[in-house]
Write an enzyme that holds these catalytic residues in place. Structure first.
Site, PDB file in Angstrom:
ATOM      1  N   ARG A 121      20.927  62.289  58.686  1.00 48.15           N
ATOM      2  CA  ARG A 121      21.987  62.652  59.641  1.00 48.15           C
ATOM      3  C   ARG A 121      23.263  63.152  58.992  1.00 48.15           C
ATOM      4  NH1 ARG A 121      22.014  57.689  63.557  1.00 48.15           N
ATOM      5  NH2 ARG A 121      22.896  59.089  65.089  1.00 48.15           N
ATOM      6  N   GLN A 127      22.588  68.674  61.675  1.00 49.80           N
ATOM      7  CA  GLN A 127      23.288  68.025  62.788  1.00 49.80           C
ATOM      8  C   GLN A 127      22.865  68.537  64.166  1.00 49.80           C
ATOM      9  OE1 GLN A 127      27.454  67.725  61.705  1.00 49.80           O
ATOM     10  NE2 GLN A 127      26.903  66.279  60.108  1.00 49.80           N
ATOM     11  N   ASP A 130      19.868  66.490  65.592  1.00 47.95           N
ATOM     12  CA  ASP A 130      20.018  65.027  65.573  1.00 47.95           C
ATOM     13  C   ASP A 130      19.761  64.427  66.967  1.00 47.95           C
ATOM     14  OD1 ASP A 130      20.759  62.406  65.301  1.00 47.95           O
ATOM     15  OD2 ASP A 130      22.665  62.816  64.310  1.00 47.95           O
ATOM     16  N   SER A 133      21.700  61.133  67.917  1.00 49.08           N
ATOM     17  CA  SER A 133      23.071  61.328  68.380  1.00 49.08           C
ATOM     18  C   SER A 133      23.108  61.940  69.771  1.00 49.08           C
ATOM     19  CB  SER A 133      23.851  62.225  67.415  1.00 49.08           C
ATOM     20  OG  SER A 133      24.100  61.521  66.215  1.00 49.08           O
ATOM     21  N   TYR A 232      26.369  53.672  56.954  1.00 49.16           N
ATOM     22  CA  TYR A 232      25.311  53.029  57.725  1.00 49.16           C
ATOM     23  C   TYR A 232      25.428  51.513  57.655  1.00 49.16           C
ATOM     24  CZ  TYR A 232      23.425  57.514  58.678  1.00 49.16           C
ATOM     25  OH  TYR A 232      23.295  58.784  59.156  1.00 49.16           O
TER      26      TYR A 232
HETATM   27  P1  NAD Z   1      22.800  52.819  65.492  1.00 47.51           P
HETATM   28  O1  NAD Z   1      22.370  53.240  66.857  1.00 47.51           O
HETATM   29  O2  NAD Z   1      21.767  52.701  64.430  1.00 47.51           O
HETATM   30  O3  NAD Z   1      23.587  51.437  65.594  1.00 47.51           O
HETATM   31  C1  NAD Z   1      24.732  51.329  66.422  1.00 47.51           C
HETATM   32  C2  NAD Z   1      25.835  50.635  65.676  1.00 47.51           C
HETATM   33  O4  NAD Z   1      25.500  49.267  65.522  1.00 47.51           O
HETATM   34  C3  NAD Z   1      26.121  51.169  64.280  1.00 47.51           C
HETATM   35  O5  NAD Z   1      27.466  51.583  64.220  1.00 47.51           O
HETATM   36  C4  NAD Z   1      25.848  49.986  63.362  1.00 47.51           C
HETATM   37  O6  NAD Z   1      26.760  49.909  62.257  1.00 47.51           O
HETATM   38  C5  NAD Z   1      26.053  48.824  64.306  1.00 47.51           C
HETATM   39  N1  NAD Z   1      25.413  47.582  63.878  1.00 47.51           N
HETATM   40  C6  NAD Z   1      24.177  47.410  63.344  1.00 47.51           C
HETATM   41  N2  NAD Z   1      23.965  46.105  63.081  1.00 47.51           N
HETATM   42  C7  NAD Z   1      25.084  45.435  63.467  1.00 47.51           C
HETATM   43  C8  NAD Z   1      25.477  44.070  63.446  1.00 47.51           C
HETATM   44  N3  NAD Z   1      24.672  43.115  62.963  1.00 47.51           N
HETATM   45  N4  NAD Z   1      26.707  43.757  63.900  1.00 47.51           N
HETATM   46  C9  NAD Z   1      27.549  44.712  64.372  1.00 47.51           C
HETATM   47  N5  NAD Z   1      27.233  46.021  64.418  1.00 47.51           N
HETATM   48  C10 NAD Z   1      26.016  46.376  63.974  1.00 47.51           C
HETATM   49  O7  NAD Z   1      23.964  53.763  64.956  1.00 47.51           O
HETATM   50  P2  NAD Z   1      24.213  55.285  65.232  1.00 47.51           P
HETATM   51  O8  NAD Z   1      25.031  55.456  66.445  1.00 47.51           O
HETATM   52  O9  NAD Z   1      22.922  55.987  65.187  1.00 47.51           O
HETATM   53  O10 NAD Z   1      25.116  55.668  63.983  1.00 47.51           O
HETATM   54  C11 NAD Z   1      24.871  55.090  62.715  1.00 47.51           C
HETATM   55  C12 NAD Z   1      25.811  55.657  61.696  1.00 47.51           C
HETATM   56  O11 NAD Z   1      25.478  56.997  61.463  1.00 47.51           O
HETATM   57  C13 NAD Z   1      27.260  55.671  62.086  1.00 47.51           C
HETATM   58  O12 NAD Z   1      27.996  55.456  60.926  1.00 47.51           O
HETATM   59  C14 NAD Z   1      27.487  57.056  62.531  1.00 47.51           C
HETATM   60  O13 NAD Z   1      28.838  57.458  62.444  1.00 47.51           O
HETATM   61  C15 NAD Z   1      26.632  57.763  61.531  1.00 47.51           C
HETATM   62  N6  NAD Z   1      26.277  59.092  61.978  1.00 47.51           N
HETATM   63  C16 NAD Z   1      26.591  60.112  61.154  1.00 47.51           C
HETATM   64  C17 NAD Z   1      26.299  61.387  61.562  1.00 47.51           C
HETATM   65  C18 NAD Z   1      26.656  62.515  60.673  1.00 47.51           C
HETATM   66  O14 NAD Z   1      27.133  62.320  59.590  1.00 47.51           O
HETATM   67  N7  NAD Z   1      26.432  63.707  61.143  1.00 47.51           N
HETATM   68  C19 NAD Z   1      25.674  61.639  62.753  1.00 47.51           C
HETATM   69  C20 NAD Z   1      25.344  60.558  63.560  1.00 47.51           C
HETATM   70  C21 NAD Z   1      25.651  59.272  63.151  1.00 47.51           C
END
Ligand code: NAD
Length: 385
Positions: A121, A127, A130, A133, A232
């Protein structure tokens, strides 16, 4: 080259892998498209719209599989369709690879299966593919609306001649894509929002949306780990889990609405809300567990069911919220798939594409294809978690 669209195999899945607009884009690139009759119906895309966009209609998933080189799907293929795969065919979908019991069959048939959830990601050229997202963003928005619907008071503050209505107190646990959209939506509705995440970098994002950060203390070592995981989630220590539970317990005893979104890709979702905490929550408060389909953040939540606890807390096991916004989530999912499919075609062929000249360019050294391919050339290639 023909791309097929298989209808979802479950009544609880309303999305479709390709929309009529996506069909038009693929036709322009030189693909032919065949769609299983009725596949788009639950997303409000009738067969006629696909035909108008240039797709053929097939009567069954087996007809689609036998005609297509590339097969697109929302979730895993039905077993009857998998059974008819032949060597060299490509399957693209949200295949839930770590819980998928058909990978050996895909490999045995010689199919290349791409699981869209495994996209790298942080790669900027990935992107627009994705799916996590695109779907989580919509899910975070809808989760707030589901909560508002279950809650027997309004979200905003009202000053009325009959008395002042206090704003709803909303707690969001897990502030990734879904959690951030949930904060923004709850704020727009006038709620007071608190939020927490394992990732300390989420704090700034929460605060920039007008939410209050619920801080869980972490050791110096954990702070280092959190920094080095590239944004992550990391595996928290027992002490962190204990401190987090105490903070969640306190926040939830005052909350009206709680939305949990915490996921760990490829693993069981972490348990963040325990029975002892739920027992202290106010009657009429609402918990939306967006991780209900992967083990649940909330003790006692049941996927696709809403239950009321003896103390009057409503727990919604929201296993598949994107399906509740099927028209929009299908549009975005289909765009993600078209963007990925475009990368599977040899560059020279796309310049002057016709159905007969398109050539596949499968390359497991490519960082996107290599990451997504869970089966290829009779091998299962899923990395252990
Ligand atoms: P996800 O759906 O996997 O999880 C949702 C959230 O739950 C995450 O923020 C994670 O840190 C949190 N989490 C997991 N275990 C936890 C716990 N025990 N206690 C509290 N919180 C907990 O996450 P997501 O929405 O798919 O995004 C994951 C990461 O990827 C984020 O940092 C997001 O910013 C990043 N991301 C980056 C890009 C990019 O760079 N283009 C795109 C999408 C997401």
């Amino acid at each position: 080259m023909k791309i097929g669209v298989i209808s979802a195999d479950s009544a609880s899945e309303c999305r479709v892998a390709l929309t009529p607009d996506a069909v038009k884009k693929l036709r322009k690139l030189g693909f032919e498209v065949v769609i299983q009759s009725g596949a788009g119906q639950a997303s409000y895309y009738a067969d006629e719209l696909y035909q108008a966009a240039g797709a053929d209609i097939a009567n069954s998933s087996i007809d689609v599989v036998t005609q297509s080189q590339i097969i697109t799907t929302v979730n895993d293929l039905p077993a009857t369709a998998t059974d008819r795969l032949t060597s060299g065919q490509i399957v693209i979908g949200m295949l839930d690879p770590y819980r998928n019991s058909q990978l050996d069959t895909y490999a045995a048939k010689g199919a290349t299966a791409f699981a869209m959830e495994l996209l790298p990601r942080t790669l900027s050229r990935a992107q627009n593919m994705d799916v996590l997202s695109s779907q989580a963003n919509l899910a975070g928005y809808k989760a707030v609306l589901l909560a508002a619907n279950e809650y027997s008071r309004p979200f905003p503050m009202f000053m009325t001649s009959a008395g002042t209505v206090k704003p709803a107190k909303v707690v969001i646990l897990g502030v990734g894509v879904a959690g951030l959209q949930a904060i923004a939506t709850a704020k727009r509705l006038g709620a007071v929002v608190e939020a927490s995440d394992l990732r300390p970098t989420a704090r700034e994002q929460v605060e920039s949306l007008g939410g209050k950060w619920l801080d869980v203390p972490m050791s110096a070592e954990e702070a280092e780990t959190a920094k080095s995981t590239g944004g992550y989630a990391w595996t928290p220590s027992e002490q962190y889990i204990k401190d987090q539970a105490a903070i969640v317990d306190k926040a939830l005893s005052n909350a009206d609405i709680v939305i949990t979104t915490a996921q760990i890709p490829g693993r069981q979702a972490p348990r963040l809300v325990h029975q002892a905490t739920i027992a202290k929550m106010k009657a009429g408060s609402v918990l939306i567990d967006m991780a209900a389909g992967t083990g649940g953040n909330v003790e006692g939540s049941v996927p696709d069911e809403t239950i009321t606890t003896p103390n009057g807390v409503r727990i919604v096991g929201a296993a598949n919220i994107p399906s509740q916004l099927a028209a929009q989530s299908s549009d975005l999912y289909a765009n993600n798939l078209v963007n990925f499919i475009t990368t599977l075609i040899a560059p020279a062929a796309t310049d002057d594409a016709t159905a007969n000249t398109l050539a596949l360019n499968l390359d497991m050294e490519d960082e996107i294809q290599g990451a997504l391919a869970v089966t290829h050339e009779h091998q299962v290639r899923l990395a252990k978690r």
